[in-house]
Design a protein around this motif. Structure first.
Motif, PDB file in Angstrom:
ATOM      1  N   LEU A  23       0.803  -1.218   0.000  1.00  0.00           N
ATOM      2  CA  LEU A  23       0.000   0.000   0.000  1.00  0.00           C
ATOM      3  C   LEU A  23       0.838   1.272   0.000  1.00  0.00           C
ATOM      4  O   LEU A  23       0.419   2.297  -0.532  1.00  0.00           O
ATOM      5  CB  LEU A  23      -0.931   0.018   1.219  1.00  0.00           C
ATOM      6  N   ASN A  24       2.050   1.211   0.607  1.00  0.00           N
ATOM      7  CA  ASN A  24       2.808   2.434   0.847  1.00  0.00           C
ATOM      8  C   ASN A  24       4.220   2.410   0.283  1.00  0.00           C
ATOM      9  O   ASN A  24       5.037   3.258   0.631  1.00  0.00           O
ATOM     10  CB  ASN A  24       2.907   2.690   2.361  1.00  0.00           C
ATOM     11  N   GLN A  41      -5.455   7.027  -4.116  1.00  0.00           N
ATOM     12  CA  GLN A  41      -5.324   6.782  -2.684  1.00  0.00           C
ATOM     13  C   GLN A  41      -5.731   8.034  -1.923  1.00  0.00           C
ATOM     14  O   GLN A  41      -5.236   9.123  -2.209  1.00  0.00           O
ATOM     15  CB  GLN A  41      -3.890   6.394  -2.315  1.00  0.00           C
ATOM     16  N   ARG A  43      -5.791   9.734   1.826  1.00  0.00           N
ATOM     17  CA  ARG A  43      -5.118   9.597   3.113  1.00  0.00           C
ATOM     18  C   ARG A  43      -5.543  10.720   4.052  1.00  0.00           C
ATOM     19  O   ARG A  43      -5.826  11.839   3.615  1.00  0.00           O
ATOM     20  CB  ARG A  43      -3.594   9.630   2.953  1.00  0.00           C
ATOM     21  N   THR A 208      -1.466  -7.210   5.077  1.00  0.00           N
ATOM     22  CA  THR A 208      -0.148  -6.665   4.768  1.00  0.00           C
ATOM     23  C   THR A 208       0.433  -5.980   6.002  1.00  0.00           C
ATOM     24  O   THR A 208      -0.285  -5.486   6.874  1.00  0.00           O
ATOM     25  CB  THR A 208      -0.211  -5.653   3.614  1.00  0.00           C
ATOM     26  N   GLU A 210       3.910  -3.336   6.688  1.00  0.00           N
ATOM     27  CA  GLU A 210       5.069  -2.639   6.134  1.00  0.00           C
ATOM     28  C   GLU A 210       5.824  -1.890   7.219  1.00  0.00           C
ATOM     29  O   GLU A 210       5.250  -1.466   8.227  1.00  0.00           O
ATOM     30  CB  GLU A 210       4.632  -1.630   5.065  1.00  0.00           C
ATOM     31  N   SER A 226       3.038  -0.007   9.284  1.00  0.00           N
ATOM     32  CA  SER A 226       1.848   0.195   8.451  1.00  0.00           C
ATOM     33  C   SER A 226       1.135  -1.130   8.181  1.00  0.00           C
ATOM     34  O   SER A 226       1.447  -1.826   7.208  1.00  0.00           O
ATOM     35  CB  SER A 226       2.254   0.845   7.120  1.00  0.00           C
ATOM     36  N   PRO A 227       0.169  -1.510   9.014  1.00  0.00           N
ATOM     37  CA  PRO A 227      -0.656  -2.684   8.715  1.00  0.00           C
ATOM     38  C   PRO A 227      -1.739  -2.329   7.703  1.00  0.00           C
ATOM     39  O   PRO A 227      -2.172  -1.170   7.610  1.00  0.00           O
ATOM     40  CB  PRO A 227      -1.256  -3.041  10.078  1.00  0.00           C
ATOM     41  N   GLY A 228      -2.194  -3.333   6.956  1.00  0.00           N
ATOM     42  CA  GLY A 228      -3.215  -3.057   5.959  1.00  0.00           C
ATOM     43  C   GLY A 228      -3.982  -4.293   5.543  1.00  0.00           C
ATOM     44  O   GLY A 228      -3.650  -5.428   5.914  1.00  0.00           O
ATOM     45  N   GLU A 239      -7.764  -1.068  -1.126  1.00  0.00           N
ATOM     46  CA  GLU A 239      -6.737  -0.988  -0.100  1.00  0.00           C
ATOM     47  C   GLU A 239      -7.288  -0.270   1.138  1.00  0.00           C
ATOM     48  O   GLU A 239      -7.986   0.737   1.016  1.00  0.00           O
ATOM     49  CB  GLU A 239      -5.522  -0.205  -0.611  1.00  0.00           C
ATOM     50  N   GLY A 241      -5.613   0.888   4.973  1.00  0.00           N
ATOM     51  CA  GLY A 241      -4.386   0.820   5.748  1.00  0.00           C
ATOM     52  C   GLY A 241      -4.317   1.823   6.877  1.00  0.00           C
ATOM     53  O   GLY A 241      -5.095   2.779   6.958  1.00  0.00           O
ATOM     54  N   GLN A 243      -1.156   3.821   9.455  1.00  0.00           N
ATOM     55  CA  GLN A 243       0.260   4.100   9.665  1.00  0.00           C
ATOM     56  C   GLN A 243       0.464   4.635  11.071  1.00  0.00           C
ATOM     57  O   GLN A 243      -0.175   5.615  11.479  1.00  0.00           O
ATOM     58  CB  GLN A 243       0.795   5.094   8.632  1.00  0.00           C
TER      59      GLN A 243
END
Length: 268
Positions: A23-24, A41, A43, A208, A210, A226-228, A239, A241, A243
């Motif tokens: 995602l990131n 995306q 945010r 995911t 990150e 960063s979970p997603g 997506e 997510g 952060q």
């Protein structure tokens, strides 16, 4: 090769929806020649003292040749900061980013498993308005490796950006200063569903995780966990997510408290 393996191979070759893109961070994937993939995306970033930034980024990636693609990223931002940063919901464009990616490795281990690597280079252009952009043309270069092994996906990427101007007058992120900076990212994806791919094209769900980091030559840094959640269907990907800051050493930018992400990628 059995019929199911043949079908999976055909699906993998035909559809970039099976790419398991994080995602990131970048991935060593590319659209087929002549294919354009738009990605949007949205945010929301919450900073210290209840300050906010809303951002919508449009990315368009186009396949030039089998292993060569070009991409453009343009953010639209809305700030709810304390003065002198954009306040009261002020709108503005961010800096346009143009990049060229060349895949230098593609090793398909079986019908699904693959290891790929790409190098990329580009520049950030000073298209920002309303206090959201820099004042210079800033070139960058990097590399990324992507591996899909059964239900597991792995990504590792590094990028270095050369800042040629004075940066933003009032930085929002650690990378908005006049210092050169490096991004180092690690990603992991686990396919929740299906356990195995069959002959039919079905949507796949991934969890995911990150680690997204930025380090400047001026000694500042930011490390985000960063979970997603990712849904990759045959013609689109969704997506969702989060952060969370693990470590921040910031001088000019406000401390980040949390970031939220909602994304859509279309696959033609």
């Amino acid at each position: 090769m059995n019929p199911n393996a043949i079908a999976c191979t055909a699906l993998l070759a035909a559809s970039p929806a099976l790419a398991q893109e994080m995602l990131n961070m970048p991935a060593a994937t590319a659209p087929s020649p002549g294919v354009a993939i738009p990605r949007v995306q949205a945010r929301a970033f919450l900073f210290e003292d209840s300050q906010w930034l809303l951002e919508q980024t449009l990315r368009l990636e186009y396949g030039i040749a089998r292993d060569l693609s070009i991409a453009a990223d343009l953010p639209l931002q809305q700030g709810f900061f304390d003065s002198p940063r954009p306040t009261d919901g002020d709108f503005g464009l961010g800096d346009l980013e143009l990049s060229l990616e060349l895949r230098i490795l593609r090793e398909d281990l079986n019908a699904i498993d693959t290891v790929r690597a790409s190098v990329f280079a580009g520049t950030e252009l000073p298209t920002g308005t309303g206090g959201f952009g820099g004042d210079s043309v800033d070139p960058f270069a990097g590399a990324v490796v992507t591996a899909i092994l059964g239900r597991h996906g792995f990504d590792a990427a590094a990028r270095f950006t050369f800042v040629t101007g004075h940066g933003m007058h009032h930085p929002i992120f650690v990378t908005d200063t006049a210092d050169d900076f490096a991004n180092i990212d690690l990603g992991y994806a686990y396919r929740l569903y299906p356990e195995e791919f069959g002959e039919e094209r079905v949507g796949a769900w991934y969890a995911t995780l990150e680690l997204n980091t930025a380090w400047t030559t001026g000694g500042e840094h930011e490390v985000l966990l960063s979970p997603g959640l990712l849904l990759e269907a045959p013609s689109y990907a969704l997506e969702l997510g989060l952060q969370l800051p693990l470590s921040q050493e910031l001088v000019h930018a406000p401390d980040l408290r949390v970031g939220l992400l909602l994304g859509l990628r279309l696959i033609f």
